[in-house]
Design a protein around this motif. Structure first.
Motif, PDB file in Angstrom:
ATOM      1  N   LEU A   3      -9.652   9.285  29.972  1.00 26.93           N
ATOM      2  CA  LEU A   3      -9.083  10.550  30.430  1.00 26.93           C
ATOM      3  C   LEU A   3      -8.708  11.387  29.225  1.00 26.93           C
ATOM      4  O   LEU A   3      -8.047  10.908  28.300  1.00 26.93           O
ATOM      5  N   VAL A   7      -6.347  16.220  30.904  1.00 27.30           N
ATOM      6  CA  VAL A   7      -6.269  15.587  32.230  1.00 27.30           C
ATOM      7  C   VAL A   7      -4.976  14.778  32.355  1.00 27.30           C
ATOM      8  O   VAL A   7      -4.303  14.801  33.396  1.00 27.30           O
ATOM      9  N   SER A  38     -10.378  21.647  37.113  1.00 22.29           N
ATOM     10  CA  SER A  38     -11.304  20.606  36.662  1.00 22.29           C
ATOM     11  C   SER A  38     -10.581  19.275  36.461  1.00 22.29           C
ATOM     12  O   SER A  38     -11.095  18.213  36.831  1.00 22.29           O
ATOM     13  N   ALA A  39      -9.358  19.335  35.904  1.00 21.81           N
ATOM     14  CA  ALA A  39      -8.580  18.114  35.692  1.00 21.81           C
ATOM     15  C   ALA A  39      -8.211  17.470  37.018  1.00 21.81           C
ATOM     16  O   ALA A  39      -8.262  16.238  37.173  1.00 21.81           O
ATOM     17  N   ASP A  41      -9.883  17.649  39.790  1.00 20.45           N
ATOM     18  CA  ASP A  41     -11.100  17.033  40.333  1.00 20.45           C
ATOM     19  C   ASP A  41     -11.339  15.664  39.694  1.00 20.45           C
ATOM     20  O   ASP A  41     -11.709  14.696  40.384  1.00 20.45           O
ATOM     21  N   GLN A  42     -11.159  15.579  38.379  1.00 20.57           N
ATOM     22  CA  GLN A  42     -11.370  14.304  37.685  1.00 20.57           C
ATOM     23  C   GLN A  42     -10.353  13.250  38.130  1.00 20.57           C
ATOM     24  O   GLN A  42     -10.703  12.087  38.336  1.00 20.57           O
ATOM     25  N   ASP A  45     -11.336  12.108  41.585  1.00 20.37           N
ATOM     26  CA  ASP A  45     -12.500  11.227  41.531  1.00 20.37           C
ATOM     27  C   ASP A  45     -12.138   9.823  41.081  1.00 20.37           C
ATOM     28  O   ASP A  45     -12.750   8.839  41.507  1.00 20.37           O
ATOM     29  N   ARG A  46     -11.137   9.713  40.221  1.00 17.85           N
ATOM     30  CA  ARG A  46     -10.729   8.398  39.721  1.00 17.85           C
ATOM     31  C   ARG A  46      -9.616   7.777  40.568  1.00 17.85           C
ATOM     32  O   ARG A  46      -9.027   6.776  40.170  1.00 17.85           O
TER      33      ARG A  46
END
Length: 324
Positions: A3, A7, A38-39, A41-42, A45-46
């Motif tokens: 990360l 993030v 964007s952060a 979303d990441q 996703d994790r």
């Protein structure tokens, strides 16, 4: 799996203020709204954020240990498989290397191995150069090498010099008129290598450290191959020969002098030695790496300087002057 700092900053902001929206997080982290989005979303996703289903939306931070442990376990399992594969490859490599050394050593007698053909010599020489720890010393008779040959050897030369292995090479003086060889010598010197020249060389020779040497089977026919010598006393003798030649050789970047006063030049001394040894003009040309016409021109100039009418008379006069 990793990360970024941005993030992580978004995740920490939501840990402290789960009620914050995009604008609040952007203001706190000094990121743009797009970067925050964007952060998020990441993180989603994790599985580090759980999106609220309520109408007001937002995110609920998830314990990283719970969210990431399964992924870490998968990575550990993959690494275990790769380690096992690497271990098998190492064992196979060791077995092949042992068999290779056994067979190649067995082809020779004691500390001498016969390398048949030019390709066998090249392969073995590359191996020895890559294994060298202190220095590679080389005699290169026969005149200038082709630009392609010089270029092909540069990567290995550069690799060796970069890891602290010295390189010293002795060419014939005839290469001073070859731009490609002069350029190679300049390049080699810039990396810490050294190149010198002499009028004649006894044979082609490569010494790797003080443990191995490669010399031709037939000095007049390199196509026959070479002997790889590991006998300590022979390698030491070859090393002494190299050092003797190196001491009287001239750095390639210097010009060949014409001599001072009555003293003969190195080229004249070499011609006289070969003349007294009974070599033909063809043999002298081969040893000096020059054309037959060039040898005859040098010989005529030498006879004129000695005021001799024949080669025998030139030898007598040279001995009288103390040139021999």
């Amino acid at each position: 799996m990793s990360l970024s700092t941005e993030v992580q900053a978004v995740y920490r902001a939501l840990l402290q203020h789960p009620e914050w929206g995009l604008a609040d997080i952007a203001r706190s982290t000094r990121l743009s709204v797009d970067e925050v989005r964007s952060a998020l979303d990441q993180l989603t996703d994790r599985s580090l954020l759980h999106e609220r289903s309520e109408s007001n939306g937002g995110f609920i931070p998830v314990n990283p240990e719970v969210a990431l442990t399964p992924a870490l376990r998968r990575l550990e399992a993959e690494l275990d498989v790769r380690r096992a594969h690497l271990s098998r490859e190492r064992v196979a490599l060791a077995d092949l290397a042992a068999e290779y050394m056994s067979l190649t050593t067995g082809r020779g007698s004691g500390d001498i191995e016969r390398l048949t053909g030019v390709e066998s010599v090249r392969v073995r020489l590359t191996e020895l150069s890559q294994q060298a720890e202190s220095e590679v010393r080389t005699f290169v008779p026969g005149g200038a090498l082709s630009p392609a040959a010089l270029a092909a050897g540069r990567p290995l030369d550069e690799q060796n010099l970069a890891r602290g292995v010295g390189i010293r090479t002795v060419f014939l003086e005839s290469v001073r008129n070859d731009p490609a060889t002069v350029e190679y010598a300049t390049w080699l010197a810039s990396l810490g290598g050294a190149t010198r020249t002499v009028p004649v060389l006894p044979m082609r020779m490569i010494l790797c450290d003080h443990t191995a040497g490669i010399v031709p089977i037939d000095v007049n026919d390199s196509g026959q191959g070479a002997f790889l010598v590991r006998c300590p006393s022979v390698v030491a003798a070859l090393g002494e020969l190299f050092e003797m030649v190196w001491e009287r050789a001239r750095p390639l970047e210097t010009c060949v002098g014409s001599g001072q006063g009555d003293a003969p030049t190195d080229r004249e001394r070499a011609l006289l030695r070969m003349l007294c040894a009974g070599l033909t003009d063809e043999g002298i040309a081969r040893k000096m790496g020059v054309s037959l016409r060039t040898v005859r021109r040098h010989m005529a100039a030498l006879l004129e300087r000695l005021d001799a009418q024949s080669r025998f008379q030139a030898g007598v006069e040279a001995a009288r002057r103390g040139w021999l």
